[in-house]
Design a protein around this motif. Structure first.
Motif, PDB file in Angstrom:
ATOM      1  N   TYR A 152       0.841  -1.199   0.000  1.00 52.15           N
ATOM      2  CA  TYR A 152       0.000   0.000   0.000  1.00 52.15           C
ATOM      3  C   TYR A 152       0.876   1.249   0.000  1.00 52.15           C
ATOM      4  O   TYR A 152       1.953   1.263   0.581  1.00 52.15           O
ATOM      5  CB  TYR A 152      -0.913   0.050   1.236  1.00 52.15           C
ATOM      6  CG  TYR A 152      -1.959  -1.027   1.267  1.00 52.15           C
ATOM      7  CD1 TYR A 152      -3.136  -0.894   0.528  1.00 52.15           C
ATOM      8  CD2 TYR A 152      -1.789  -2.181   2.025  1.00 52.15           C
ATOM      9  CE1 TYR A 152      -4.110  -1.881   0.544  1.00 52.15           C
ATOM     10  CE2 TYR A 152      -2.747  -3.176   2.053  1.00 52.15           C
ATOM     11  CZ  TYR A 152      -3.913  -3.018   1.302  1.00 52.15           C
ATOM     12  OH  TYR A 152      -4.870  -4.000   1.328  1.00 52.15           O
ATOM     13  N   LYS A 153       0.351   2.275  -0.657  1.00 49.50           N
ATOM     14  CA  LYS A 153       0.998   3.586  -0.609  1.00 49.50           C
ATOM     15  C   LYS A 153       0.021   4.556   0.044  1.00 49.50           C
ATOM     16  O   LYS A 153      -1.110   4.726  -0.432  1.00 49.50           O
ATOM     17  CB  LYS A 153       1.346   4.057  -2.015  1.00 49.50           C
ATOM     18  CG  LYS A 153       1.976   5.444  -2.083  1.00 49.50           C
ATOM     19  CD  LYS A 153       2.601   5.637  -3.458  1.00 49.50           C
ATOM     20  CE  LYS A 153       2.524   7.049  -3.931  1.00 49.50           C
ATOM     21  NZ  LYS A 153       3.198   7.263  -5.209  1.00 49.50           N
ATOM     22  N   ARG A 169      -1.406   0.172   9.900  1.00 48.13           N
ATOM     23  CA  ARG A 169      -0.592  -0.948  10.352  1.00 48.13           C
ATOM     24  C   ARG A 169      -1.414  -1.938  11.186  1.00 48.13           C
ATOM     25  O   ARG A 169      -1.224  -3.164  11.097  1.00 48.13           O
ATOM     26  CB  ARG A 169       0.615  -0.450  11.148  1.00 48.13           C
ATOM     27  CG  ARG A 169       1.507  -1.550  11.707  1.00 48.13           C
ATOM     28  CD  ARG A 169       1.810  -2.643  10.687  1.00 48.13           C
ATOM     29  NE  ARG A 169       2.924  -2.359   9.801  1.00 48.13           N
ATOM     30  CZ  ARG A 169       2.993  -2.778   8.548  1.00 48.13           C
ATOM     31  NH1 ARG A 169       2.017  -3.461   8.007  1.00 48.13           N
ATOM     32  NH2 ARG A 169       4.040  -2.500   7.805  1.00 48.13           N
ATOM     33  N   ALA A 170      -2.372  -1.446  11.936  1.00 47.68           N
ATOM     34  CA  ALA A 170      -3.236  -2.338  12.713  1.00 47.68           C
ATOM     35  C   ALA A 170      -4.144  -3.169  11.808  1.00 47.68           C
ATOM     36  O   ALA A 170      -4.545  -4.284  12.165  1.00 47.68           O
ATOM     37  CB  ALA A 170      -4.089  -1.527  13.689  1.00 47.68           C
ATOM     38  N   ALA A 174       0.782  -5.865   5.406  1.00 45.54           N
ATOM     39  CA  ALA A 174       1.360  -5.628   4.082  1.00 45.54           C
ATOM     40  C   ALA A 174       2.453  -4.565   4.139  1.00 45.54           C
ATOM     41  O   ALA A 174       2.586  -3.810   5.106  1.00 45.54           O
ATOM     42  CB  ALA A 174       0.265  -5.189   3.111  1.00 45.54           C
ATOM     43  N   VAL A 175       3.241  -4.497   3.063  1.00 44.62           N
ATOM     44  CA  VAL A 175       4.265  -3.462   2.919  1.00 44.62           C
ATOM     45  C   VAL A 175       3.570  -2.097   2.829  1.00 44.62           C
ATOM     46  O   VAL A 175       2.542  -1.954   2.158  1.00 44.62           O
ATOM     47  CB  VAL A 175       5.102  -3.715   1.651  1.00 44.62           C
ATOM     48  CG1 VAL A 175       6.040  -2.541   1.377  1.00 44.62           C
ATOM     49  CG2 VAL A 175       5.879  -5.021   1.777  1.00 44.62           C
ATOM     50  N   VAL A 201       8.170   0.981   7.472  1.00 41.23           N
ATOM     51  CA  VAL A 201       7.835   1.606   6.195  1.00 41.23           C
ATOM     52  C   VAL A 201       8.937   1.324   5.171  1.00 41.23           C
ATOM     53  O   VAL A 201      10.127   1.431   5.475  1.00 41.23           O
ATOM     54  CB  VAL A 201       7.629   3.122   6.381  1.00 41.23           C
ATOM     55  CG1 VAL A 201       7.722   3.868   5.067  1.00 41.23           C
ATOM     56  CG2 VAL A 201       6.281   3.384   7.034  1.00 41.23           C
ATOM     57  N   GLU A 202       8.532   0.954   3.961  1.00 40.05           N
ATOM     58  CA  GLU A 202       9.508   0.567   2.940  1.00 40.05           C
ATOM     59  C   GLU A 202      10.231   1.770   2.341  1.00 40.05           C
ATOM     60  O   GLU A 202      11.433   1.711   2.064  1.00 40.05           O
ATOM     61  CB  GLU A 202       8.816  -0.207   1.823  1.00 40.05           C
ATOM     62  CG  GLU A 202       9.772  -0.688   0.745  1.00 40.05           C
ATOM     63  CD  GLU A 202       9.084  -1.386  -0.407  1.00 40.05           C
ATOM     64  OE1 GLU A 202       9.687  -2.305  -0.982  1.00 40.05           O
ATOM     65  OE2 GLU A 202       7.955  -0.994  -0.750  1.00 40.05           O
ATOM     66  N   LEU A 203       9.502   2.862   2.112  1.00 44.73           N
ATOM     67  CA  LEU A 203      10.095   4.058   1.516  1.00 44.73           C
ATOM     68  C   LEU A 203       9.227   5.268   1.806  1.00 44.73           C
ATOM     69  O   LEU A 203       8.050   5.150   2.153  1.00 44.73           O
ATOM     70  CB  LEU A 203      10.295   3.880   0.005  1.00 44.73           C
ATOM     71  CG  LEU A 203       9.063   3.625  -0.875  1.00 44.73           C
ATOM     72  CD1 LEU A 203       8.339   4.910  -1.257  1.00 44.73           C
ATOM     73  CD2 LEU A 203       9.460   2.861  -2.130  1.00 44.73           C
TER      74      LEU A 203
END
Length: 338
Positions: A152-153, A169-170, A174-175, A201-203
């Motif tokens: 998700y973004k 997040r709860a 997923a990323v 967080v990925e980015l």
């Protein structure tokens, strides 16, 4: 002689799409067709208010240059792009749509999908994210439950950013990627970084105003989370600064003016050590299908326009499966009209 036609469209979003720069319920779009005999190539450009781009403006320019474009003899797409670059200088969105159509048409002429024309194999293709616009924490969680996806973004830039991050997040393991669209200042970012790091967080995409170079220097020292430039990288001229302040760049075809310059931008960005994200301007099936052919060159993908809105073109092309964009079928971009 090229057969040149176009159609206006308005794609309704499933949810109001809000970023730090504004909100919209529909995406206005222009689809362009270039034909030779029975073959037709398709391109698309969307109207983006903060770029000053309207469908009406693109149509007016297209009509003004119609005869010169139609009389062009298409040999290769890159030559056509250079012709357009001089014919309509600075008109990146319209040039991009015409460049797309030329690549699609050329692929059909050569009886190959575009990614194979570029010498690419459909391997190491990154997953695409699903974007959630700025909204309330409860609504963000509801959208995730309604649309299970591996990446998700989140669009951020409101006073509820922290609560939204926690709610998302709860709701999912997923990323998660973050995009502030220049909506933070340094203090905002500092306050959120511990939370972003804790939830993995990925980015982070374009956290600060593109002109805030000093702020980006500070932020870059404070986190190991990759930071991706979007508004800060419009083309090759921005790569020197981006290489020092960011970890990667978001390449959008409308922003850089098409597939032809995008290929050179990707090459030079990688040589500078930058990661590549392929991003969209809420294009529908035509624009998303075009961009997807560059996926083997990318580290990250944000090609979710057709997932967020109802495409009204009647075209089929790009196919999704749980975050994966499936290998294109057919020649050119693999687009088929209804």
């Amino acid at each position: 002689m090229l057969q040149l036609t176009y159609q206006r469209h308005s794609f309704p979003f499933q949810y109001p799409f809000q970023i730090s720069k504004g909100i919209k319920t529909h995406q206005e779009s222009l689809t362009i067709t270039l034909g030779i005999a029975a073959l037709k190539g398709y391109g698309e450009a969307t109207a983006i208010t903060y770029h000053g781009v309207t469908v009406e403006g693109m149509v007016a320019l297209l009509e003004a240059k119609r005869m010169m474009i139609a009389q062009y003899t298409l040999t290769t797409p890159d030559r056509f792009w250079h012709f357009l670059h001089h014919l309509i200088p600075g008109e990146h969105f319209l040039t991009s749509a015409l460049d797309m159509a030329a690549w699609d048409l050329y692929g059909q002429m050569r009886r190959m999908p575009v990614y194979k024309l570029l010498g690419l194999a459909w391997q190491n293709v990154p997953l695409t994210d699903y974007t959630i616009g700025i909204t309330t924490p409860a609504e963000a969680a509801d959208r995730i439950k309604a649309h299970p996806w591996p990446v998700y973004k989140l669009k951020l830039g409101s006073r509820q950013d922290m609560e939204v991050i926690r709610a998302v997040r709860a709701a999912t393991d997923a990323v998660i990627r973050i995009d502030a669209n220049e909506g933070w200042n340094v203090e905002d970012a500092k306050a959120l970084l511990p939370e972003l790091q804790q939830i993995g967080v990925e980015l982070i995409e374009q956290p600060l105003d593109k002109a805030d170079l000093e702020g980006m220097k500070v932020l870059k020292e404070l986190t190991h989370i990759p930071i991706i430039a979007d508004e800060a990288c419009q083309g090759e001229k921005d790569l020197v600064i981006c290489a020092d302040l960011y970890d990667g760049i978001n390449i959008k075809l409308s922003k850089c003016s098409g597939i032809t310059p995008a290929l050179e931008l990707i090459k030079k960005a990688k040589a500078s050590g930058l990661k590549i994200m392929l991003g969209s301007m809420n294009e529908g099936i035509v624009g998303a299908s075009a961009l997807s052919h560059l996926l083997p060159l990318a580290d990250y993908a944000d090609i979710d326009g057709p997932l967020l809105s109802e495409d009204t073109t009647g075209m089929t092309g790009i196919r999704y499966e749980n975050g994966h964009i499936l290998q294109p079928q057919g020649t050119g971009f693999g687009l088929k009209p209804a």
